[in-house]
Design a protein around this motif. Structure first.
Motif, short mmCIF file in Angstrom:
data_model
loop_
_atom_site.label_atom_id
_atom_site.label_comp_id
_atom_site.label_asym_id
_atom_site.label_seq_id
_atom_site.Cartn_x
_atom_site.Cartn_y
_atom_site.Cartn_z
N HIS A 1 0.84 -1.21 0.00
CA HIS A 1 0.00 0.00 0.00
C HIS A 1 0.87 1.26 0.00
O HIS A 1 2.02 1.25 0.45
CB HIS A 1 -0.93 0.00 1.22
N VAL A 2 0.27 2.33 -0.48
CA VAL A 2 0.91 3.64 -0.48
C VAL A 2 -0.20 4.70 -0.45
O VAL A 2 -1.25 4.52 -1.06
CB VAL A 2 1.82 3.81 -1.72
N SER A 3 0.03 5.81 0.28
CA SER A 3 -0.95 6.90 0.38
C SER A 3 -0.26 8.24 0.10
O SER A 3 0.84 8.48 0.59
CB SER A 3 -1.60 6.95 1.76
N ALA A 4 -0.94 9.10 -0.67
CA ALA A 4 -0.42 10.43 -1.00
C ALA A 4 -1.44 11.47 -0.55
O ALA A 4 -2.35 11.82 -1.30
CB ALA A 4 -0.14 10.53 -2.49
N GLY A 5 -1.31 11.90 0.70
CA GLY A 5 -2.24 12.90 1.23
C GLY A 5 -3.65 12.39 1.42
O GLY A 5 -4.58 13.17 1.61
N HIS A 6 -3.84 11.08 1.38
CA HIS A 6 -5.16 10.46 1.43
C HIS A 6 -5.34 9.76 2.78
O HIS A 6 -4.36 9.30 3.37
CB HIS A 6 -5.28 9.43 0.30
N PRO A 7 -6.59 9.69 3.31
CA PRO A 7 -6.78 8.90 4.53
C PRO A 7 -6.27 7.48 4.32
O PRO A 7 -6.59 6.84 3.30
CB PRO A 7 -8.31 8.92 4.72
#
Length: 707
Positions: A593-599
């Motif tokens: 997984h990876v998140s960019a400014g996202h919940p």
């Protein structure tokens, strides 16, 4: 935005406008009326009032035929042009004045008043003692004039006012002139008097409103002639047709105006002046306005003084018993002093004649004072008219109100002799109304322009939304795929037709990797649609041109770098989106997984579903805000029965993730209903807790590993 949300906002704006107008009106009324009051009491204000209001008062009264009648008991004799031509000199000698007094005494007049100081001896025969004897033997009270000077005049003897006649306490004790003049200036021992309307001045002197000439010098008849005359009254003229009934030349010494000596009684009691038991209305300087009649009325009454020196004639008596005789010297052309009146220039002697007429007839002008309260009321009514209705109503109110104020003042003066400061009341009303109307018009125009801009923006936004909805129709989120190993449920609720949420599914042809991408676009409308199109077109290009990328464990990293580069070139920081990406590797029971400014996604295991809900943290900046981007992929175990929930920030799930405890895993075999029920429960708790309701797009994907 729905109509239910618009109505409260409009109601709040109307309330705010009302409060603003009220505050504006209060400030305008107080400041404008205060300015008018200051102008009223200034020299400029006095000049304006005298030249406008006073002139109109007297002239309209004259036009209506309401002038005060001139008493038939007044007889006026003047040293006119005919007398000048007969005498061949500008004035009478002292013995000739005595002859005039002797001749008039035969008619038994009440009093003789001479508008002259007699401060200079002028008798070539030098028969002063004979003259004095003649005047005294006439047996008629004779009044002459005096004046007050701030500076001592050289070679002149000041009037000796320190005598019984002018010393009020002594005059009362000795009974001098009490039958004619009762200047009652004494208070009880230890008593201080505070007039009701002057308390704020803080002084206990009840006579501070009278004309104060203390420490100045009074001048009257020459010392040799003073014993010849009965009384000396002052002839001081205050200007603007005002005269001081009494002037105070020392604490207990007063000089009345020469005209008041014709009264049966006059007094100064407890700070007020009375003549024949009628109260005089004094202004702040201890003055009254003279109740003038037109100049022509006095010219008709005046007779030449040379008649008094001619042999007696029986055809027409010069006077009658009980008359008040007024002798006016210097009434020839070029000899008299002229003053400005509402009827034009008039000889100063006519002011004395008008005062005597008021003494005899009781026709004194009354005053309602400065009218401060009326000015405040008028300013308030003007402000109300300025804030009520449109331009037509305002000008109608302003015109009718101004006419009513003017007519009220004119009628009060003409019919009742009441001086109304209608000019200042009118200015208070007119000015306050104009100021409020001008400000309200400016504010309304400004608000109208603002509403026009808002309406233009609304139309533009509606147009953009229509265009964006057409674009968004082509770039809707992907339908749910049929992936082996997983049960998948979704809930997607856009607040506009052009949603800012987008998600997509992709899988490797080999079946080794399954990819989920969720984006939350910044903004709505066309801008959001452009970013959604970039996200989807990039994925479709990979699906068509480079499907081998789906076979990579770090596919999400390549996709994010390419998408960031594309958004930066399009918008240079204006096209921005958050992203949450998950790659499932089922044969390894792993997810990446990876998140960019996202919940971050929420993970819960099958074994500890009731106690543990864990966010999978991976912090990176949103895509599109900078040119360089280097995300990192993280990995976690994902076993059979484990669940993953990926959502946008349109639902406050992370703050209320304990709601998930009400959804046991075995109840989600039919996982299709789970996301919608979860969103409903989360928002139910959020609304009860904070009052907040959904105001953004909501997207939620719920995935459970089954094999």
């Amino acid at each position: 935005m729905s109509s239910d949300e618009v109505a409260p906002v409009q109601k709040k704006r109307r309330l705010k406008l009302t409060n603003r107008t009220t505050v504006l009106a209060i400030i305008t009324v107080l400041s404008w009326s205060s300015l008018i009051m200051l102008l009223q009491h200034s020299q400029t204000g006095s000049f304006i009032n005298h030249r406008i209001a006073t002139v109109l008062d007297f002239r309209v009264r004259d036009y209506l035929g309401k002038n005060p009648p001139i008493s038939p008991k007044i007889k006026i004799f003047g040293f006119d042009d005919k007398t000048f031509s007969v005498m061949q000199r500008p004035e009478l000698y002292i013995d000739e004045w005595a002859l005039c007094i002797k001749r008039l005494s035969e008619y038994q007049p009440k009093i003789i008043i001479i508008d002259k100081l007699f401060s200079v001896l002028y008798d070539p025969h030098e028969s002063y003692q004979k003259t004095i004897t003649t005047i005294k033997q006439a047996g008629v009270p004779v009044v002459v004039g005096s004046f007050v000077s701030a500076n001592k005049i050289a070679f002149r003897d000041p009037l000796d006012y320190h005598q019984t006649l002018y010393h009020i306490p002594s005059a009362e004790k000795q009974g001098i002139r009490l039958e004619k003049s009762n200047l009652n200036l004494q208070n009880k021992p230890g008593e201080q008097f505070y007039p009701e309307d002057k308390l704020w001045w803080g002084s206990g002197d009840p006579y501070r409103y009278f004309s104060d000439f203390r420490e100045q010098h009074a001048y009257g008849p020459a010392p040799l002639l003073r014993n010849a005359f009965t009384w000396v009254g002052h002839l001081q003229y205050a200007g603007n047709i005002h005269i001081s009934p009494f002037i105070r030349i020392d604490n207990d010494y007063w000089i009345p105006h020469a005209s008041l000596l014709a009264a049966d009684s006059y007094s100064v009691q407890e700070g007020s002046a009375f003549v024949n038991n009628q109260k005089l209305f004094l202004n702040d300087h201890g003055e009254i306005m003279v109740n003038l009649s037109p100049v022509s009325a006095y010219y008709k009454k005046i007779r030449r003084i040379s008649l008094l020196l001619d042999p007696p004639r029986e055809s027409r008596p010069l006077a009658e018993k009980g008359d008040v005789i007024l002798l006016l010297p210097d009434m020839y052309t070029g000899g008299t002093d002229f003053h400005t009146t509402p009827f034009g220039y008039a000889p100063g002697g006519f002011f004395l004649a008008s005062m005597i007429n008021s003494v005899l007839t009781g026709n004194w002008l009354k005053s309602m004072g400065s009218g401060s309260l009326w000015m405040l009321l008028a300013a308030t009514l003007g402000a109300i008219s300025g804030a009520t209705g449109g331009a037509l109503l305002f000008w109608l109110y302003l015109t009718l109100g101004s006419i009513m104020i003017f007519l009220s003042g004119i009628i009060a003066f003409s019919s009742f002799g009441v001086i109304v400061p209608w000019l200042w009341i009118l200015l208070s009303y007119f000015g306050s109304g104009i100021l409020i109307f001008a400000e309200e018009s400016r504010y309304t125009e400004k608000r109208a322009k603002k509403l026009q801009l808002v309406e233009a923006e609304r139309k533009l936004l509606a147009k953009e939304l229509r265009e964006a909805s057409v674009m968004a129709e082509a770039y809707k989120p992907d339908p749910l795929p049929s992936w082996p190993y997983f049960l998948i449920g979704k809930y997607h609720c856009p607040i506009y037709a052009a949603t800012g949420d987008w998600y997509a599914f992709a899988e490797a042809k080999s079946g080794k990797f399954f990819h989920l991408i969720m984006c939350d676009i910044t903004g709505h409308g066309v801008q959001a649609a452009l970013v959604v199109s970039a996200c989807k077109n990039l994925l479709e290009n990979i699906r068509t041109m480079q499907p081998a990328l789906f076979e990579k464990r770090d596919f999400l990293i390549d996709y994010m770098k390419s998408l960031n580069n594309l958004l930066w070139k399009q918008g240079h920081g204006q096209h921005v989106t958050t992203l949450s990406g998950v790659t499932f590797e089922p044969d390894q029971n792993t997810l990446h997984h990876v998140s960019a400014g996202h919940p971050p996604p929420l993970f819960r295991s099958d074994e500890h579903w009731s106690t543990s809900v864990r966010p999978l943290l991976s912090r990176h900046n949103p895509l599109g805000i900078c040119e360089d981007y280097d995300p990192k992929l993280k990995s976690d175990s994902f076993q059979v029965g484990d669940e993953l929930i990926v959502s946008t920030d349109g639902i406050p799930l992370h703050g209320l993730r304990n709601v998930l405890k009400t959804f046991p895993p075995r109840s989600l075999l039919n996982i299709a209903d789970g996301p919608e029920k979860l969103c409903a429960q989360v928002w139910d708790r959020e609304t009860r807790k904070t009052g907040r309701k959904p105001n953004d797009d909501v997207s939620l994907i719920w995935i459970r590993k089954t094999i």
